[in-house]
Design a protein around this motif. Structure first.
Motif, PDB file in Angstrom:
ATOM      1  N   GLU A 171       0.933  -1.146  -0.007  1.00 35.03           N
ATOM      2  CA  GLU A 171      -0.069   0.127   0.180  1.00 35.03           C
ATOM      3  C   GLU A 171       0.862   1.268   0.006  1.00 35.03           C
ATOM      4  O   GLU A 171       0.542   2.169  -0.654  1.00 35.03           O
ATOM      5  CB  GLU A 171      -0.885   0.119   1.250  1.00 35.03           C
ATOM      6  N   GLU A 172       2.011   1.243   0.698  1.00 31.51           N
ATOM      7  CA  GLU A 172       2.808   2.361   1.013  1.00 31.51           C
ATOM      8  C   GLU A 172       3.527   2.674  -0.419  1.00 31.51           C
ATOM      9  O   GLU A 172       3.682   3.675  -0.791  1.00 31.51           O
ATOM     10  CB  GLU A 172       3.845   2.127   2.137  1.00 31.51           C
ATOM     11  N   TYR A 173       3.829   1.415  -1.203  1.00 33.49           N
ATOM     12  CA  TYR A 173       4.774   1.593  -2.296  1.00 33.49           C
ATOM     13  C   TYR A 173       3.639   2.321  -3.207  1.00 33.49           C
ATOM     14  O   TYR A 173       3.921   3.152  -4.144  1.00 33.49           O
ATOM     15  CB  TYR A 173       5.145   0.021  -2.835  1.00 33.49           C
ATOM     16  N   LEU A 174       2.569   1.706  -3.303  1.00 30.70           N
ATOM     17  CA  LEU A 174       1.457   2.285  -4.430  1.00 30.70           C
ATOM     18  C   LEU A 174       1.052   3.748  -4.186  1.00 30.70           C
ATOM     19  O   LEU A 174       0.745   4.470  -4.993  1.00 30.70           O
ATOM     20  CB  LEU A 174       0.289   1.288  -4.452  1.00 30.70           C
ATOM     21  N   ALA A 175       1.256   4.007  -2.979  1.00 30.17           N
ATOM     22  CA  ALA A 175       0.985   5.385  -2.629  1.00 30.17           C
ATOM     23  C   ALA A 175       2.163   6.545  -2.817  1.00 30.17           C
ATOM     24  O   ALA A 175       2.120   7.579  -2.764  1.00 30.17           O
ATOM     25  CB  ALA A 175       0.435   5.439  -0.949  1.00 30.17           C
ATOM     26  N   GLY A 176       3.255   5.858  -3.352  1.00 31.24           N
ATOM     27  CA  GLY A 176       4.526   6.610  -3.339  1.00 31.24           C
ATOM     28  C   GLY A 176       5.120   7.016  -2.205  1.00 31.24           C
ATOM     29  O   GLY A 176       6.111   7.847  -2.090  1.00 31.24           O
ATOM     30  N   HIS A 177       5.110   6.274  -1.124  1.00 32.01           N
ATOM     31  CA  HIS A 177       5.285   6.466   0.007  1.00 32.01           C
ATOM     32  C   HIS A 177       6.796   5.646   0.548  1.00 32.01           C
ATOM     33  O   HIS A 177       7.330   5.735   1.487  1.00 32.01           O
ATOM     34  CB  HIS A 177       4.604   6.464   1.364  1.00 32.01           C
ATOM     35  N   GLN A 178       6.599   4.550  -0.102  1.00 27.37           N
ATOM     36  CA  GLN A 178       7.787   3.633   0.084  1.00 27.37           C
ATOM     37  C   GLN A 178       8.405   3.183  -1.234  1.00 27.37           C
ATOM     38  O   GLN A 178       7.476   2.636  -2.106  1.00 27.37           O
ATOM     39  CB  GLN A 178       7.339   2.493   0.951  1.00 27.37           C
ATOM     40  N   GLN A 179       9.838   2.801  -1.185  1.00 28.90           N
ATOM     41  CA  GLN A 179      10.213   2.489  -2.675  1.00 28.90           C
ATOM     42  C   GLN A 179      11.351   1.194  -2.301  1.00 28.90           C
ATOM     43  O   GLN A 179      12.259   1.282  -1.714  1.00 28.90           O
ATOM     44  CB  GLN A 179      11.176   3.435  -3.025  1.00 28.90           C
ATOM     45  N   PRO A 180      10.741   0.057  -2.912  1.00 28.26           N
ATOM     46  CA  PRO A 180      11.726  -1.183  -2.779  1.00 28.26           C
ATOM     47  C   PRO A 180      13.046  -1.167  -3.630  1.00 28.26           C
ATOM     48  O   PRO A 180      12.800  -0.557  -4.550  1.00 28.26           O
ATOM     49  CB  PRO A 180      10.725  -2.280  -3.299  1.00 28.26           C
ATOM     50  N   VAL A 181      14.340  -1.681  -2.959  1.00 27.76           N
ATOM     51  CA  VAL A 181      15.337  -1.637  -3.991  1.00 27.76           C
ATOM     52  C   VAL A 181      15.659  -3.073  -4.203  1.00 27.76           C
ATOM     53  O   VAL A 181      15.566  -4.065  -3.257  1.00 27.76           O
ATOM     54  CB  VAL A 181      16.407  -0.961  -3.124  1.00 27.76           C
ATOM     55  N   PHE A 182      16.216  -3.265  -5.508  1.00 26.53           N
ATOM     56  CA  PHE A 182      16.745  -4.439  -5.750  1.00 26.53           C
ATOM     57  C   PHE A 182      18.370  -4.190  -6.123  1.00 26.53           C
ATOM     58  O   PHE A 182      18.462  -2.947  -6.926  1.00 26.53           O
ATOM     59  CB  PHE A 182      16.121  -5.068  -7.075  1.00 26.53           C
ATOM     60  N   PHE A 183      19.010  -5.118  -6.220  1.00 29.90           N
ATOM     61  CA  PHE A 183      20.513  -4.925  -6.617  1.00 29.90           C
ATOM     62  C   PHE A 183      20.805  -6.261  -7.797  1.00 29.90           C
ATOM     63  O   PHE A 183      20.190  -6.914  -7.721  1.00 29.90           O
ATOM     64  CB  PHE A 183      21.406  -5.561  -5.242  1.00 29.90           C
ATOM     65  N   GLY A 184      21.587  -5.715  -8.636  1.00 32.70           N
ATOM     66  CA  GLY A 184      22.136  -6.760  -9.843  1.00 32.70           C
ATOM     67  C   GLY A 184      22.779  -6.226 -10.886  1.00 32.70           C
ATOM     68  O   GLY A 184      23.719  -4.952 -10.452  1.00 32.70           O
ATOM     69  N   SER A 185      22.785  -6.744 -11.803  1.00 39.89           N
ATOM     70  CA  SER A 185      23.900  -6.450 -12.843  1.00 39.89           C
ATOM     71  C   SER A 185      23.164  -6.657 -14.087  1.00 39.89           C
ATOM     72  O   SER A 185      23.174  -7.903 -14.722  1.00 39.89           O
ATOM     73  CB  SER A 185      25.128  -7.040 -12.803  1.00 39.89           C
ATOM     74  N   ALA A 186      22.619  -5.592 -14.757  1.00 38.63           N
ATOM     75  CA  ALA A 186      21.864  -5.674 -15.886  1.00 38.63           C
ATOM     76  C   ALA A 186      22.757  -6.335 -17.229  1.00 38.63           C
ATOM     77  O   ALA A 186      22.312  -7.331 -17.641  1.00 38.63           O
ATOM     78  CB  ALA A 186      21.521  -4.325 -16.550  1.00 38.63           C
ATOM     79  N   LEU A 187      24.144  -5.967 -17.317  1.00 36.47           N
ATOM     80  CA  LEU A 187      24.829  -6.460 -18.282  1.00 36.47           C
ATOM     81  C   LEU A 187      24.981  -7.911 -18.240  1.00 36.47           C
ATOM     82  O   LEU A 187      24.875  -8.477 -19.329  1.00 36.47           O
ATOM     83  CB  LEU A 187      26.236  -5.936 -18.213  1.00 36.47           C
ATOM     84  N   ASN A 188      25.020  -8.502 -16.882  1.00 43.29           N
ATOM     85  CA  ASN A 188      25.057  -9.958 -16.832  1.00 43.29           C
ATOM     86  C   ASN A 188      23.798 -10.644 -16.554  1.00 43.29           C
ATOM     87  O   ASN A 188      23.697 -11.753 -16.031  1.00 43.29           O
ATOM     88  CB  ASN A 188      26.125 -10.270 -15.686  1.00 43.29           C
ATOM     89  N   ASN A 189      22.684 -10.012 -16.793  1.00 41.40           N
ATOM     90  CA  ASN A 189      21.288 -10.501 -16.742  1.00 41.40           C
ATOM     91  C   ASN A 189      21.299 -11.053 -15.307  1.00 41.40           C
ATOM     92  O   ASN A 189      20.576 -12.179 -15.086  1.00 41.40           O
ATOM     93  CB  ASN A 189      20.969 -11.355 -17.762  1.00 41.40           C
ATOM     94  N   PHE A 190      21.604 -10.308 -14.290  1.00 40.37           N
ATOM     95  CA  PHE A 190      21.800 -10.818 -13.001  1.00 40.37           C
ATOM     96  C   PHE A 190      20.778  -9.990 -12.044  1.00 40.37           C
ATOM     97  O   PHE A 190      21.210  -8.786 -11.902  1.00 40.37           O
ATOM     98  CB  PHE A 190      23.208 -10.982 -12.587  1.00 40.37           C
ATOM     99  N   GLY A 191      20.046 -10.631 -11.450  1.00 38.93           N
ATOM    100  CA  GLY A 191      18.985  -9.952 -10.531  1.00 38.93           C
ATOM    101  C   GLY A 191      17.821  -9.247 -11.358  1.00 38.93           C
ATOM    102  O   GLY A 191      17.137  -8.725 -10.716  1.00 38.93           O
ATOM    103  N   VAL A 192      17.620  -9.371 -12.745  1.00 37.55           N
ATOM    104  CA  VAL A 192      16.839  -8.852 -13.577  1.00 37.55           C
ATOM    105  C   VAL A 192      15.545  -9.615 -13.397  1.00 37.55           C
ATOM    106  O   VAL A 192      14.436  -9.002 -13.346  1.00 37.55           O
ATOM    107  CB  VAL A 192      17.225  -8.768 -14.890  1.00 37.55           C
ATOM    108  N   ARG A 193      15.542 -11.013 -13.524  1.00 39.33           N
ATOM    109  CA  ARG A 193      14.366 -11.860 -13.382  1.00 39.33           C
ATOM    110  C   ARG A 193      13.531 -11.555 -11.980  1.00 39.33           C
ATOM    111  O   ARG A 193      12.482 -11.191 -11.985  1.00 39.33           O
ATOM    112  CB  ARG A 193      14.694 -13.372 -13.470  1.00 39.33           C
ATOM    113  N   GLU A 194      14.344 -11.387 -10.851  1.00 35.40           N
ATOM    114  CA  GLU A 194      13.815 -11.054  -9.701  1.00 35.40           C
ATOM    115  C   GLU A 194      13.143  -9.766  -9.795  1.00 35.40           C
ATOM    116  O   GLU A 194      11.909  -9.567  -9.092  1.00 35.40           O
ATOM    117  CB  GLU A 194      15.041 -11.048  -8.539  1.00 35.40           C
TER     118      GLU A 194
END
Ligand code: G4P
Length: 529
Positions: free
Chosen positions: A241-264
């Protein structure tokens, strides 16, 4: 599929970042997952390469690519994903701001080594003001970069976000072992093989499980346990709910070049990101599941071929369905228009479609009817809000360099301004025309396009103006306002919509003017009421 289901399965979003953070690479990897493209390298970078400022071919190349990548759509696990292109180059920032009016959510890409960069700050500010839900992707984990906690702090401070990591890196750079996915509770090991598409993930629901030590080594495993304990202590649990309201932002880590963490990232995105959201018009709030169609123009792209002067207007569908060959009301022109060949966009092609749903973008061939911000409906008078003009950063007089072609010049300027390439101001005192732009590059684009598409020639003349402010008097009949208009008449102009604008020659003048005429409010944005 029912109308409601079609709406619920759409995700329309933009990826924003400072140039070089990895937006193009990430887009491409997302398309690979969606099966929309078969190989890496298919999405061309729409970046303007450094030093290309006076290379017209480069400008044309960029325009060609940007129409191809304006909207990239694909299906993933039954979800229709629409990615709207947002140029990262600062000279095209306005284009990006306008596109952000058509997205329902955003993914922000941050370079792990460079951290938060200026263009990211600006774009995130615009998203924050509109409460657009945002997910942050920290990219290039295969390189040495900032410590994860330090980076999360920086994101919170500079971008004014409230983050909560949904994945966490195990090591970094040379020592990068993988990521722990807090969302799915599994470990994704990094193999460093950039050709690999699908990563092997191992479920580790309990962090105390010795399998973690086996997977990443005892030291790294213990480190991770400590870090995740800290994550849980410091950051709030993810709250949709907080995320949808723009009050909380989840963070992911990865490496786009290596296609790593992108599926997640993608798996989580399709689950949590919002389907098309209701949109405020001047008249009322419009819901996507209403029967009557409505949509608005957020982008106009001129044909690359000068022999065909038609343009492509990009419409975001807000409510109802858009059908081919059905008459719709062009609200500003009060005219009914029919479209025999509306385009839908896919990864590398566009196709004529019979029906489109809220969240979708359709491209309509246009011979000059549309302006950015125009509304199209089934008949209701609606004006969508939120496509403001921002004060330009550069100002120059535009002069006609070929007296035989003044009509062509006027038409060219008119149409380029409708496309949103730049803003036109007409001085009140003498009717001279001033072009305001966000970046210096636009002047060359305009000059080049006027000549090649309209056969008109122009020259520019410098003008000492630093900001355009939209004027908003408390009382238009007051003596104070009359005096303001008299004293500042040399600096007064009208924008294309006829709104009054004060062209301030310096921040100091602006400050002095505001002090002297406190009842005359000044706005840096054209939409303030
Ligand atoms: P942009 O659209 O945000 O401007 O960035 P883009 O994807 O073009 O990426 C900028 C550069 O960063 C590219 O290198 C790209 O290969 C690299 N990059 C993207 N993701 C990663 C990552 O996860 N790890 C590493 N190490 N590099 C990454 P370039 O040399 O500028 O371009 P190119 O010649 O490789 O295309």
């Amino acid at each position: 599929m029912s109308f409601k289901k079609e709406i619920a399965r759409r995700r329309t979003f933009g990826i924003v970042s400072h140039p070089d953070a990895g937006k193009t690479t990430l887009t491409e990897k997302l398309l690979l997952f969606g099966g929309a493209i078969q190989e890496a390298g298919a999405v061309k970078s729409n970046k303007i390469k450094k030093g290309a400022t006076s290379d017209f071919m480069e400008i044309e190349r960029q325009r060609g690519i940007s129409v191809a990548t304006s909207v990239l759509a694909f299906e993933y696990n039954g979800i229709k994903v629409n990615i709207l292109d947002t140029p990262g180059h600062k000279d095209f920032a306005e284009d990006t701001f306008r596109t952000l009016t058509a997205v329902d959510s955003v993914i922000v890409v941050v370079d792990v080594a460079k951290g938060v960069e200026p263009q990211t700050e600006k774009l995130v500010e615009v998203c924050r003001m509109r409460n657009i839900p945002m997910i942050v992707f920290v990219n290039k984990l295969d390189r040495e970069g900032k410590d994860a906690f330090e980076l999360l702090d920086e994101i919170e401070e500079k971008l004014h976000l409230k983050v909560t990591p949904l994945s966490f890196p195990i090591g970094m750079g040379y020592d990068f072992k993988g990521i722990y996915n807090l969302w799915e509770k599994n470990v994704n090991l990094f193999s460093g093989d950039s050709r690999k598409n699908i990563e092997e993930t191992i479920q580790v629901s309990n962090l105390e499980d010795s399998i973690l030590d086996e997977l990443v080594g005892e030291d790294s495993a213990n480190n991770l346990r400590e870090e995740l304990e800290l994550v849980q202590g410091v950051y709030p649990a993810f709250d949709q709910e907080e995320y949808l309201a723009g009050h909380q932002q989840p963070v992911f880590f990865g490496s786009a070049l290596n296609n790593f963490g992108v599926r997640e990232l993608l798996d989580c995105f399709v689950k949590i990101a919002p389907p098309p959201r209701p949109k405020m018009s001047e008249e009322r709030l419009v819901l996507p599941n209403e029967d009557a169609f409505s949509g608005f123009v957020f982008k106009i792209h001129a044909n690359m071929d000068p022999k065909h002067r038609d343009r492509l207007a990009f419409i975001k569908i807000v409510s109802g369905v858009f059908e081919r060959n059905k008459p719709y009301l062009h609200v500003r022109n009060k005219k009914n228009l029919k479209f025999s060949s509306p385009n839908a966009f896919f990864a590398e092609r566009k196709e004529i479609v019979d029906i489109s749903y809220p969240g979708d973008i359709v491209g309509l061939h246009d011979t000059g009817n549309f302006k950015i911000g125009d509304t199209l409906t089934s008949g209701e008078i609606l004006h969508y809000k939120g496509i403001p003009a921002f004060s330009p950063e550069h100002f120059r007089y535009i002069n006609n360099a070929d007296p035989m072609k003044s009509k062509q010049l006027a038409k060219g300027i008119d149409q380029l301004m409708d496309e949103g390439v730049a803003q036109l101001f007409t001085l009140e005192l003498n009717g001279r025309k001033v072009i305001g732009t966000v970046g210096a590059l636009q002047y060359e684009v305009i000059q080049y396009r006027l000549e090649h598409e309209y056969g008109a020639k122009c020259t520019y003349e410098p003008l000492g103006v630093s900001k355009a402010c939209w004027v908003d008097p408390e009382d238009p009949k007051s003596e104070e306002f009359k005096e303001f208009l008299r004293v500042k008449q040399r600096f007064m102009a009208k924008d294309k919509r006829g709104q009054l604008v004060f062209l301030a020659d310096s921040p100091f003048t602006l400050q002095m003017t505001q002090q002297k005429y406190p009842s005359v409010k000044m706005h840096y944005v054209s939409e303030f009421k």
